[in-house]
Design a protein around this motif. Sequence first.
Motif, PDB file in Angstrom:
ATOM      1  N   LEU A  11      41.964  47.661  43.850  1.00  0.00           N
ATOM      2  CA  LEU A  11      43.083  46.457  43.877  1.00  0.00           C
ATOM      3  C   LEU A  11      44.111  46.738  43.142  1.00  0.00           C
ATOM      4  O   LEU A  11      45.019  46.794  43.881  1.00  0.00           O
ATOM      5  CB  LEU A  11      42.497  44.845  43.719  1.00  0.00           C
ATOM      6  CG  LEU A  11      41.320  44.650  44.567  1.00  0.00           C
ATOM      7  CD1 LEU A  11      40.520  43.360  44.039  1.00  0.00           C
ATOM      8  CD2 LEU A  11      41.807  44.134  46.178  1.00  0.00           C
ATOM      9  N   ARG A  12      43.791  47.295  42.077  1.00  0.00           N
ATOM     10  CA  ARG A  12      45.202  47.416  41.234  1.00  0.00           C
ATOM     11  C   ARG A  12      45.918  48.632  41.921  1.00  0.00           C
ATOM     12  O   ARG A  12      47.270  48.652  41.718  1.00  0.00           O
ATOM     13  CB  ARG A  12      44.664  47.670  39.912  1.00  0.00           C
ATOM     14  CG  ARG A  12      45.745  47.945  38.693  1.00  0.00           C
ATOM     15  CD  ARG A  12      45.277  48.239  37.639  1.00  0.00           C
ATOM     16  NE  ARG A  12      44.344  49.502  37.526  1.00  0.00           N
ATOM     17  CZ  ARG A  12      43.382  49.600  36.487  1.00  0.00           C
ATOM     18  NH1 ARG A  12      42.935  48.689  35.849  1.00  0.00           N
ATOM     19  NH2 ARG A  12      42.728  50.888  36.634  1.00  0.00           N
ATOM     20  N   ASP A  13      45.276  49.687  42.414  1.00  0.00           N
ATOM     21  CA  ASP A  13      45.805  50.955  43.030  1.00  0.00           C
ATOM     22  C   ASP A  13      46.625  50.906  44.410  1.00  0.00           C
ATOM     23  O   ASP A  13      47.134  51.643  44.932  1.00  0.00           O
ATOM     24  CB  ASP A  13      44.842  52.037  43.167  1.00  0.00           C
ATOM     25  CG  ASP A  13      44.409  52.383  41.499  1.00  0.00           C
ATOM     26  OD1 ASP A  13      45.027  52.068  40.795  1.00  0.00           O
ATOM     27  OD2 ASP A  13      43.358  53.143  41.606  1.00  0.00           O
ATOM     28  N   ARG A  14      46.296  49.589  44.930  1.00  0.00           N
ATOM     29  CA  ARG A  14      47.105  49.312  46.270  1.00  0.00           C
ATOM     30  C   ARG A  14      47.989  47.888  46.282  1.00  0.00           C
ATOM     31  O   ARG A  14      47.878  47.282  45.403  1.00  0.00           O
ATOM     32  CB  ARG A  14      45.922  49.148  47.300  1.00  0.00           C
ATOM     33  CG  ARG A  14      45.225  47.822  47.021  1.00  0.00           C
ATOM     34  CD  ARG A  14      43.918  47.693  47.714  1.00  0.00           C
ATOM     35  NE  ARG A  14      43.367  48.643  48.884  1.00  0.00           N
ATOM     36  CZ  ARG A  14      42.616  49.561  48.677  1.00  0.00           C
ATOM     37  NH1 ARG A  14      42.239  49.914  47.407  1.00  0.00           N
ATOM     38  NH2 ARG A  14      42.313  50.178  49.768  1.00  0.00           N
ATOM     39  N   SER A  15      48.632  47.865  47.152  1.00  0.00           N
ATOM     40  CA  SER A  15      49.590  46.799  47.478  1.00  0.00           C
ATOM     41  C   SER A  15      48.895  45.660  47.911  1.00  0.00           C
ATOM     42  O   SER A  15      48.306  45.565  48.902  1.00  0.00           O
ATOM     43  CB  SER A  15      50.789  47.188  48.301  1.00  0.00           C
ATOM     44  OG  SER A  15      51.653  46.115  48.610  1.00  0.00           O
ATOM     45  N   THR A  16      48.899  44.477  47.008  1.00  0.00           N
ATOM     46  CA  THR A  16      48.091  43.470  47.210  1.00  0.00           C
ATOM     47  C   THR A  16      48.876  42.155  46.984  1.00  0.00           C
ATOM     48  O   THR A  16      49.943  42.289  46.339  1.00  0.00           O
ATOM     49  CB  THR A  16      46.761  43.140  46.361  1.00  0.00           C
ATOM     50  OG1 THR A  16      47.415  42.967  45.021  1.00  0.00           O
ATOM     51  CG2 THR A  16      45.934  44.490  46.431  1.00  0.00           C
ATOM     52  N   PRO A  17      48.497  40.986  47.696  1.00  0.00           N
ATOM     53  CA  PRO A  17      49.241  39.836  47.057  1.00  0.00           C
ATOM     54  C   PRO A  17      48.978  39.367  45.732  1.00  0.00           C
ATOM     55  O   PRO A  17      48.141  40.012  45.230  1.00  0.00           O
ATOM     56  CB  PRO A  17      48.698  38.649  48.136  1.00  0.00           C
ATOM     57  CG  PRO A  17      47.349  39.525  48.363  1.00  0.00           C
ATOM     58  CD  PRO A  17      47.470  40.703  48.644  1.00  0.00           C
ATOM     59  N   PRO A  18      49.701  38.561  45.192  1.00  0.00           N
ATOM     60  CA  PRO A  18      49.432  38.299  43.653  1.00  0.00           C
ATOM     61  C   PRO A  18      48.226  37.629  43.449  1.00  0.00           C
ATOM     62  O   PRO A  18      47.545  36.818  44.221  1.00  0.00           O
ATOM     63  CB  PRO A  18      50.557  37.338  43.323  1.00  0.00           C
ATOM     64  CG  PRO A  18      51.809  37.416  44.223  1.00  0.00           C
ATOM     65  CD  PRO A  18      51.055  37.911  45.523  1.00  0.00           C
ATOM     66  N   LEU A  19      47.169  38.299  42.725  1.00  0.00           N
ATOM     67  CA  LEU A  19      46.046  37.966  42.741  1.00  0.00           C
ATOM     68  C   LEU A  19      45.496  37.510  41.020  1.00  0.00           C
ATOM     69  O   LEU A  19      46.183  38.043  40.154  1.00  0.00           O
ATOM     70  CB  LEU A  19      44.853  39.147  43.044  1.00  0.00           C
ATOM     71  CG  LEU A  19      44.792  39.588  44.335  1.00  0.00           C
ATOM     72  CD1 LEU A  19      43.773  40.580  44.447  1.00  0.00           C
ATOM     73  CD2 LEU A  19      44.655  38.493  45.329  1.00  0.00           C
ATOM     74  N   ARG A  20      44.758  36.443  40.876  1.00  0.00           N
ATOM     75  CA  ARG A  20      44.453  36.164  39.563  1.00  0.00           C
ATOM     76  C   ARG A  20      42.974  36.113  39.565  1.00  0.00           C
ATOM     77  O   ARG A  20      42.012  35.680  40.555  1.00  0.00           O
ATOM     78  CB  ARG A  20      44.805  34.647  39.119  1.00  0.00           C
ATOM     79  CG  ARG A  20      44.168  34.039  38.086  1.00  0.00           C
ATOM     80  CD  ARG A  20      44.746  32.413  37.875  1.00  0.00           C
ATOM     81  NE  ARG A  20      44.331  32.050  36.770  1.00  0.00           N
ATOM     82  CZ  ARG A  20      43.196  30.845  36.861  1.00  0.00           C
ATOM     83  NH1 ARG A  20      42.684  30.639  38.009  1.00  0.00           N
ATOM     84  NH2 ARG A  20      42.548  30.402  35.719  1.00  0.00           N
ATOM     85  N   PHE A  21      42.405  36.568  38.479  1.00  0.00           N
ATOM     86  CA  PHE A  21      40.827  36.908  38.512  1.00  0.00           C
ATOM     87  C   PHE A  21      40.238  35.822  37.318  1.00  0.00           C
ATOM     88  O   PHE A  21      40.636  35.702  36.262  1.00  0.00           O
ATOM     89  CB  PHE A  21      40.351  38.288  38.449  1.00  0.00           C
ATOM     90  CG  PHE A  21      40.691  39.144  39.369  1.00  0.00           C
ATOM     91  CD1 PHE A  21      40.319  39.442  40.438  1.00  0.00           C
ATOM     92  CD2 PHE A  21      41.916  39.947  39.178  1.00  0.00           C
ATOM     93  CE1 PHE A  21      40.477  40.165  41.621  1.00  0.00           C
ATOM     94  CE2 PHE A  21      42.497  40.754  40.101  1.00  0.00           C
ATOM     95  CZ  PHE A  21      41.613  40.803  41.391  1.00  0.00           C
TER      96      PHE A  21
END
Length: 417
Positions: free
Chosen positions: A43-53
């Motif tokens: 997930l870090r290596d691709r363009s994603t919406p802002p995510l919170r884990f």
Amino acid sequence: MPPIPAPHSASPSDSPGTATVALVGAEFGWGSSGKLSAVLSALRDRSTPPLRFVGMASGLGRPLLAEHAVDGWYDLPDDPGRAAASVGEFVRSQGVRAAVVVLDGAAATALLAAGVPTVFVDSLPFLWSEGDRASLPLDATVYCAQKSVELPPECRSVLADARGLRWVEAVIARPRASEPERGARRRVDRPYRRALISLGGLRAPNLLAPEHYPRLVVPAALEALAAHGVEEVHIAGNLPGGLAGGLVDSCAAPPRTTAGPLGHGAFLERLDACDVLLTSPGLTTLLEAGGLGVPTVCLPPQNLSQIFNGRYHSQALGARLRVLWPKEVLVEDDVLALRSKGEDHALERIYGAIGSAVQGGGRQEVGRALRDGVLDALRRSAGVGAWDALTTAVGTRGSAQVADALLEVLAASGPPS
């Protein structure tokens, strides 16, 4: 259900437009957390919406995920009757919009019941029979079953009822170099001087005596490595505290032998730097070693899945690279015959057999047989030309495929409030 303090913490309202994703790994070994780590890296290596884990349960694997930005870890009550209410409160208080769960069927079921779209990662689909059906979240939003070398017929009817079944490749961290480069780069004629011993699965819920397996296996492995000319060994894994030092002192170990748990990134670095790996045959470790082209010997199985994993590893590489228990301790086919009743019945037989071997009068004979078995496997390993056969057979893109499934689930659920 108070949160365990994290390096940084944020409430859902602190980050408008951010989607909160729950993470859960099975409380069995470290493989689940290794898979979560690989998915987070994808997930870090691709363009994603802002995510919170945010993490739930997974107490055993939290140290392996320390390198990732997880805002907090939340415990579940010991009483199973209170778990559903606690999961519901966790979902509401944290604003959870989706979840990734590895092998924890009960947690996935509770999150689904709380209305959370859930991506379930099943890295052991070959293991299940009708006796396991009730423990599997077959109604998961996406059921990511990891490809395997074989799929026994008894598991096919169970998986056929998974509503969102999607087959994925191995869910492992991708090596920096390509698989062909990794698989071919190690000289097959190079003597082994640095070794890594990896033990996982020692904190399984029904395993009452986690020290039994290492007491039998670690001294045997160390003595075999020393006899093979290995000079440096590190023992990694979730061994009970203080046990490793005593085991090293009890045998003729290589001159530079150390022990201690490693985070996932540190483990991969140590794995990449070693000449040979001796491991209890957890599937994630075998696939990661194959991706790095590391010569690998399977130690005796300590649970049901490891019987399959060791067999698949030797089958893929075309060499007997696994150490069997002496037949006086455990006959694998007898264990496999118990699968129809569910995994727990087979595990009870395995744990009981290992415990009896430790506490019985033939412990020294068992140790000598295991030492000889490890030494034989080390010698046979010299004939293997490339070590990536198992990993190549199932592929290495699973972490990216699971990450894509999560992003699809989030997109389908609409933007965060």
